[in-house]
Design an enzyme around this catalytic site. Sequence first.
Site, PDB file in Angstrom:
ATOM      1  N   LYS A   1      54.216 -29.308 100.490  1.00  0.00           N
ATOM      2  CA  LYS A   1      54.004 -27.929 100.169  1.00  0.00           C
ATOM      3  C   LYS A   1      54.292 -27.796  98.561  1.00  0.00           C
ATOM      4  O   LYS A   1      55.124 -28.767  98.247  1.00  0.00           O
ATOM      5  CB  LYS A   1      55.159 -27.236 100.835  1.00  0.00           C
ATOM      6  CG  LYS A   1      53.932 -25.182  99.580  1.00  0.00           C
ATOM      7  CD  LYS A   1      54.584 -24.258 100.863  1.00  0.00           C
ATOM      8  CE  LYS A   1      54.390 -23.049  99.841  1.00  0.00           C
ATOM      9  NZ  LYS A   1      55.556 -21.184 100.943  1.00  0.00           N
TER      10      LYS A   1
ATOM     11  N   SER B   1      52.259 -17.792 102.780  1.00  0.00           N
ATOM     12  CA  SER B   1      51.497 -19.037 101.558  1.00  0.00           C
ATOM     13  C   SER B   1      51.792 -20.213 101.697  1.00  0.00           C
ATOM     14  O   SER B   1      50.905 -20.897 101.033  1.00  0.00           O
ATOM     15  CB  SER B   1      52.778 -18.756 100.489  1.00  0.00           C
ATOM     16  OG  SER B   1      53.626 -19.220 100.884  1.00  0.00           O
TER      17      SER B   1
ATOM     18  N   SER C   1      56.252 -17.524 105.203  1.00  0.00           N
ATOM     19  CA  SER C   1      55.244 -17.555 104.820  1.00  0.00           C
ATOM     20  C   SER C   1      55.280 -18.780 105.529  1.00  0.00           C
ATOM     21  O   SER C   1      54.167 -19.867 105.120  1.00  0.00           O
ATOM     22  CB  SER C   1      56.195 -18.085 103.462  1.00  0.00           C
ATOM     23  OG  SER C   1      54.721 -17.663 102.403  1.00  0.00           O
TER      24      SER C   1
END
Lengths: 485, 484
Positions: free
Chosen positions: B76, B151, B175
């Site tokens: 990420k 997210s 997330s």
Amino acid sequence: MSWETVIGLEVHVQLATKTKIFSAASTAFGATPNSQACAIDLAMPGTLPVLNKQAVNYAIMFGLAIDADICQESVFERKNYFYPDLPKGYQTTQLEKPIVGRGSVTIQLADGSEKAIGIHHAHLEEDAGKSTHEGNLPHGMSGVDLNRAGTPLIEIVSEPDMRSAEEAIAFAKKLHSIVTSINICDGEMSQGSMRFDVNVSVRPTGSSVLGTRTETKNLNSFKFMEEAIEREVERQIDLIEDGGIVAQETRLYNGDTKVAKSMRSKEEANDYRYFPCPDLLPVLISDATIEELRQALPELPDARQKRFVSQYGLSNYDSNHIASDSNMSAFFEVVAKGSSNAKLAANWVMGELSGALNNADLNFSGSPVSPQQLAGMVARIEDNSISGKMAKLVFEAMWKGEGTADEIIQAKGLKQVSDSGALEKIVAEVLDANLAMVEDFINSDESKRKKKLGGFMGQIMKASKGQANPQQVNQILLQKLNELL
Amino acid sequence: MHNYTIAELIKGLQNNEFSSVELTQHFLDRISQLNDDYNAIITVTGEQALNAATLADQRLSLGDAPAMCGVPILHKDIFCTDGVRTSCGSKMLDNFIPPYNATVVENFARDGAVMLGKTNMDEFAMGSSNETSFYGPVKNPWATDSVPGGSSGGSAAAIAARLAPGATATDTGGSIRQPAALCGISGLKPTYGRVSRWGMIAFASSLDQAGPMARTAEDCAILLNCMASFDEKDSTSVDKNVPDYTASLGNSVKGLKIGIPKEYFSEGLHPGTEVAVRKALADLEAQGAELVEISLPNSELSVPAYYVIAPAEASANLSRFDGVKYGYRCENPKDLQDMYCRSRTEGFGEEVQRRILIGTYCLSAGYYDAYYGKAQQVRQLIQQDFSDAFKSVDLIMGPTCPSPAFKFGAKGDDPVAMYLEDIYTIATNLAGLPGMSVPCGIVEDKPVGLQIIGNYFDEARILNVAHQFQQITNWHQQTPEAIS
């Protein structure tokens, strides 16, 4: 109307740790800008603080030194404001649960009296960096040096217990003496190791209500602090007496230009939005840690002063003066023990040596004359080998690096003549060579004779090239003149 | 090769069926063909990946290489990567190249895992749909008109689209779990403190936790073995032994007590999702687990408490992005105030600014006690709810999110509707507990997730039950039509 001054201090003390409070970067003073700022100090994304245990120990030691409560679960908070030399946009500090609670410091005043000044609390925090708006910078640009960012500080907050600039200075000096005696701060004021914020208000004498205070920030010398307080007190009194009111504000005092000015008013003050720092756990301190640090705590200035009186027989004034400075104290003790005349040792350390160091802008640890050297010299005064006057010459020579007292006395032939036969001979020669003076002495009233002795002394000391033991000469001279009467 | 699980890839690499270079090249090719369709990856590190794969092959040839050696993964874009742009999905950090690795990145590099690139995400991890990214929204491989969740939407979509077999992600309020559910993959948020936060760009420090995403629970266990570590650089990291999370995967679920919070099946839950979750629970019951209805009475307070605490922490965490030291600085500022103001206004997106403002407000003088102080009290109540529940049950289960993936723009005008996406996931962050989402059904042609919440440091049990569930169901093997 007469006015009473009320003063409280906030003192920032840089702790003498090797590395910063939340990173492993060096805290050494004077390095190339930004050469001692690591990713954490620069607040690079994703970096996290790790608390320096030594900084915590130093704060605890300060708490123990002022007999304060140590908070066994203190909490770091974030104090939010924007400034280019504050890289994270918040200062990590303590608010609700500071590490050091209430304590007290005793100050000695010029009239010999003592007064206790309350400490409200002391907390741990990080220093900010420095912004520069001058120097070799492109037009319209400012420079930021983050070497200082993250240097550990304790902020000591006093109660508003001081009533004059004298008391405030005595308190500030006492704090300086304490933190340097327990070795948690190098005490180098010129490098910003101790910085003072002074809260000042005035009120009619006898009133128990506090007046509106102003805070003058960032004073880094005792002299500037004294000036700033005196000017501010005068300003406030003038203002009130002219029908004005004191505004709560933050002020700055420029010690070089002697100009004080308002920095920001209460309305312009930041809302710092403190909240507990989620990156740091509460600081837990065990009883064992406190006890360990208490045992290892170096001697405090007050205890040292008392010891100097009982162990060395120093006066209150001398013992206070020396004991307040841990370096001077250490120096003094070597001289006192090596010379077996502590009072004389104290006089030389406080007088000639302190003066010379001051002139050369040196401290005791950088003294060109070692304590052993000075002890050797004091011993020669003590055993009458040299006179006090000769000693000054010996001291100057030692300062220039010409060797030990004995070596210098030998080399310069400064040894005092105490041999009575030799002295009698010199005295007799001087009397023979100055018959007119002798005549004059005999014919004078008794009351004036004492004054005239000085003339003979001068001639005799000159004849002996200053080496004659003055007490002995005085004795012989009196004896010989009396014989002539 | 892209349909293999990580466990299968490890076997293939260690048995020399294919090399890491071949595997890496295969995924790089897929990324170059397909990433434009999904926008799951912000930065592809092809050359670096092939170099790492070459080194991994050398290590593999010597034998005794760590499990992850040679396995390609994605990180990420919230994890700092030495020498590789780390944007956090923001214009603010579009030009930011860290000179250090996050501990999570370092742990994978240490074991020889191959980084393929950095995945797209909501800006500063603030969002539940991936629509707040400066680099554009990620599209859900199951339906490209729908969001992938957020997210960590980029990581989830990349795995669903078979652009990588696994990825790192972070979870502040859901997330990891919510995008895992919406993209039909498995994702685990570990106990707070289990995985180091060093080098992970902070959103809300007391809630942020990194975790793995993959197609199966077993793969998540393998990834967590590598990710989890005590880290002296993170003061909130917990110094606790990291077990082998794969060792207990085979344990039976017989006799396991599963708490079903009634509050998680209330109004607002999509009926299709409810049916799927209840079916999953029945499947586990059939294997010998015992279902116990429980109550987490303060559940409804978790969203409001979270939307005070998380923005409050974020408002301070994001202060460092001021245009002074790195990142975006506005053009020709006329003074310091102007530089701060325009750099932050131009560098941050709308949702990030909204949260900074909420947080700043909540911490302001006169409001602190009413908001931040109160929210911290609620947080304790929520922790208490869970610790009471875990006195009588081993795990807690329910839906991961209220409904399957929604369409782009569906909640764009209504931040509160978006915040309610995380209604079932937020409480575990407030409590610091571990939670996982595994696929448990298809509703309206889109996947939905079963959430499994465990007690502190009980990741092994969560993974065990998730794995057992995946032995008796095939939801985790479903593939979006466009991919198969």
